[in-house]
Design an enzyme around this catalytic site. Structure first.
Site, PDB file in Angstrom:
ATOM      1  N   PHE A   1      25.872  47.956  39.918  1.00  9.34           N
ATOM      2  CA  PHE A   1      26.430  49.227  40.384  1.00  9.34           C
ATOM      3  C   PHE A   1      27.850  49.016  40.888  1.00  9.34           C
ATOM      4  O   PHE A   1      28.244  49.470  41.953  1.00  9.34           O
ATOM      5  CB  PHE A   1      25.505  49.820  41.469  1.00  9.34           C
TER       6      PHE A   1
ATOM      7  N   THR B   1      32.028  49.138  39.283  1.00  6.31           N
ATOM      8  CA  THR B   1      32.830  50.214  38.692  1.00  6.31           C
ATOM      9  C   THR B   1      32.135  50.844  37.487  1.00  6.31           C
ATOM     10  O   THR B   1      32.006  52.061  37.386  1.00  6.31           O
ATOM     11  CB  THR B   1      34.195  49.645  38.239  1.00  6.31           C
ATOM     12  N   VAL B   2      31.641  49.990  36.572  1.00  2.94           N
ATOM     13  CA  VAL B   2      31.060  50.517  35.341  1.00  2.94           C
ATOM     14  C   VAL B   2      29.721  51.206  35.604  1.00  2.94           C
ATOM     15  O   VAL B   2      29.481  52.332  35.146  1.00  2.94           O
ATOM     16  CB  VAL B   2      30.906  49.388  34.294  1.00  2.94           C
TER      17      VAL B   2
ATOM     18  N   LYS C   1      30.791  41.640  28.096  1.00  2.50           N
ATOM     19  CA  LYS C   1      31.335  40.897  26.945  1.00  2.50           C
ATOM     20  C   LYS C   1      31.010  39.408  26.990  1.00  2.50           C
ATOM     21  O   LYS C   1      30.765  38.791  25.965  1.00  2.50           O
ATOM     22  CB  LYS C   1      32.846  41.086  26.837  1.00  2.50           C
TER      23      LYS C   1
ATOM     24  N   VAL D   1      33.815  45.759  24.200  1.00  3.81           N
ATOM     25  CA  VAL D   1      35.134  45.476  23.609  1.00  3.81           C
ATOM     26  C   VAL D   1      35.998  46.735  23.662  1.00  3.81           C
ATOM     27  O   VAL D   1      35.608  47.779  23.134  1.00  3.81           O
ATOM     28  CB  VAL D   1      35.016  45.004  22.142  1.00  3.81           C
TER      29      VAL D   1
ATOM     30  N   GLU E   1      40.844  42.393  37.574  1.00  5.05           N
ATOM     31  CA  GLU E   1      39.630  42.137  38.347  1.00  5.05           C
ATOM     32  C   GLU E   1      40.022  41.515  39.694  1.00  5.05           C
ATOM     33  O   GLU E   1      41.120  40.983  39.858  1.00  5.05           O
ATOM     34  CB  GLU E   1      38.738  41.121  37.614  1.00  5.05           C
TER      35      GLU E   1
ATOM     36  N   ASP F   1      38.779  36.222  28.510  1.00  2.00           N
ATOM     37  CA  ASP F   1      38.289  37.593  28.350  1.00  2.00           C
ATOM     38  C   ASP F   1      38.580  38.094  26.935  1.00  2.00           C
ATOM     39  O   ASP F   1      37.689  38.601  26.237  1.00  2.00           O
ATOM     40  CB  ASP F   1      38.951  38.511  29.390  1.00  2.00           C
TER      41      ASP F   1
ATOM     42  N   LYS G   1      35.885  38.897  23.604  1.00  2.62           N
ATOM     43  CA  LYS G   1      35.907  40.135  22.810  1.00  2.62           C
ATOM     44  C   LYS G   1      36.193  39.828  21.341  1.00  2.62           C
ATOM     45  O   LYS G   1      35.579  40.418  20.440  1.00  2.62           O
ATOM     46  CB  LYS G   1      36.953  41.090  23.382  1.00  2.62           C
TER      47      LYS G   1
ATOM     48  N   GLY H   1      38.591  50.630  32.583  1.00  2.00           N
ATOM     49  CA  GLY H   1      38.599  51.749  33.513  1.00  2.00           C
ATOM     50  C   GLY H   1      37.229  52.378  33.587  1.00  2.00           C
ATOM     51  O   GLY H   1      36.476  52.370  32.625  1.00  2.00           O
TER      52      GLY H   1
END
Lengths: 324, 324
Positions: A11, A13-14, A103, A130, A188, A199, A203, A300
């Site tokens: 729980f 940001t995403v 990812k 991605v 981050e 990162d 991806k 975001g």
């Protein structure tokens, strides 16, 4: 109508973004799917930290409690590989579909998950892993099933692109640009994997695997992050060139799909030269389509949540059992 | 396995492209669909002109003969509204799915066709009618079903964009640029609808209709083609601006979706300023995704054929009757 029951793992940001999206778009989701979508459970590290979840939602630190809730779809929005993989595996074994934004986990274990999912006739979707809000996975899959994709060039790490843009256009130092990216919430809390290229590599690996034929390897020919750039490389600006955090996936060899992750000087007429700030973009080159470029928000809360909810909608539409 | 039987109506650039694509990609199509795809019939104006079709394919000028062949999917690749509409209607009434590339026909009659198709539980797909190889219809549909799209800006006519680019970058006159576009096969033999803006308007109408709510009208606030440009408008170059054949679709009004088709000066940092030559591009703006841009080949035999074959694949996958 019985609701479609969704669990959210993580729980941050995403996870919060997905929770908010489902809550705010109840009506249009129900219209699209002919059934309401309900967040039934949320898995967190610490229950006391999350008071902003409705009373009817189970808030728990225990994955077994989540899976006891007759979940249809598990949204995995945590970071790191091992726990995430175990949770998702448990979900698949219990017959839940999975939508993931992770990812690192999907790059490392995606193939295993897909094999497991196929046995159980379950969907594992990963578009949000991605390039956030850019619908790259389905688009690439669809092109690839019709013809050979021979090359992908992309900007897949928004933080690196933000930093290089700020250095080039605002005259900031690397350190100032990173501080600004962190302050604006683009980087981050620990941006080391943005900066070291891992990162972007994760991806790239996910995209490369989608193009890979069974007999092909995936080889990483180079992985260079912003942290390995020498000052003179950044300042030694070529005329009409811009420095971009480029990912290249070359699928022309029979034996391997080759990945290069490296800040690269590109000409002004290069299709990625104008992609600035935190934007991501992907250029897909294939025989018949020529070159197709997708550009948008790579991260975001809202774009990533949109991508996840999109995967939830597709999962429901593809599963006749849920729809009945 | 019984093949999926396809008829192609019209054997110009697009029809031939589809025929060639299906022939060359037999294997990968069969792998994707678990059934072979076979072109069974081709409808032409004059049989004697087309010797380049295999013997087992019915070549005819009579639509009744086509429909007598137990066709699963009709690909409509002719121009003009009336005959195309009649053929497609006849196909739907006989239970055939339809894939069309005909923007004039679909802009005028798309809604009627969809109503008819829904009654018969038939698919009418039309991705190739707008922006050739760019997968805009599905992408826009998917975004729109999750959230409000408030604005689309696009370059949808490659010929106009080619001409304006050649005038600006190569210093050609309008007339020289058009001649060059025709010679290179970018402009139609009769390019009047490229030049007067009606081609772009048809495509804009198709996109606008996809966003339209039942109670909304579609209004065309302005349709200005290159032919209405005054010389001083073209030469009066603003600093850091480029002239682009812009299509704007504004969906923010409750009562109407508003379309403007007009050559427009845009700033260099505008997302469409770098889209040059025959390229098309579409920028979709919505609340959560922000702005998503798709750029690629807007026309041409191979990209358009790819889009049509993509629609064939989707049609088969969505129809359980065909798959059985």
């Amino acid at each position: 109508m019985e609701p479609i029951r969704v669990a959210i793992l993580g729980f941050g940001t995403v996870g919060k973004g997905v929770y908010a999206h489902i809550k705010e778009e109840q009506q249009s989701l129900e219209q699209t799917l002919n059934r309401p979508v309900q967040v039934t459970a949320v898995l967190v590290n610490d229950e006391s930290k999350h008071r902003d979840v409705a009373n009817h939602v189970l808030l728990t630190t225990n994955m077994d409690d989540v899976l006891a809730q007759q979940i249809d779809i598990v949204v995995e929005a945590i970071t790191g590989v091992e726990s995430a993989y175990q949770y998702v595996t448990a979900a698949i074994e219990q017959g839940c579909h999975v939508v993931t934004a992770n990812k690192a986990m999907y790059a490392a274990r995606g193939q295993k998950l897909q094999e497991l999912a196929e046995e159980r006739r379950i969907n594992v979707k990963y578009d949000a892993s991605v390039a956030g809000g850019i619908p790259i996975i389905d688009t690439l899959n669809q092109i690839h099933q019709l013809e050979s994709v021979h090359r992908i060039e992309a900007i897949l790490n928004g933080t690196s692109n933000y930093i290089l843009t700020a250095v080039a256009k605002e005259g900031l130092t690397f350190h100032e640009a990173l501080t600004q990216a962190t302050r604006l919430g683009y980087a981050e809390a620990d941006p080391s994997h943005d900066i070291d290229g891992f990162d972007a590599l994760n991806k790239a690996y996910i995209l490369a695997n989608l193009l890979r034929k069974d007999y092909q390897e995936i080889t990483v020919n180079r992985r260079k992050g912003l942290d390995q750039l020498q000052l003179d490389e950044v300042l030694n600006k070529q005329t009409n060139q811009v420095l971009k955090p480029l990912v290249t996936i070359d699928a022309t060899s029979e034996s391997a799909i080759e990945i290069v992750v490296e800040p690269t000087w590109v000409e002004e007429n290069h299709p990625l030269s104008s992609v600035d700030g935190v934007q991501n973009a992907i250029v897909i080159s294939s025989d018949r389509l020529g070159s197709l470029k997708l550009e948008g928000a790579g991260a975001g809360e809202k774009p990533t949540a949109h991508a996840i909810v999109q995967d939830i909608v597709k999962t429901v539409k593809e599963d006749n059992r849920i729809l009945v």
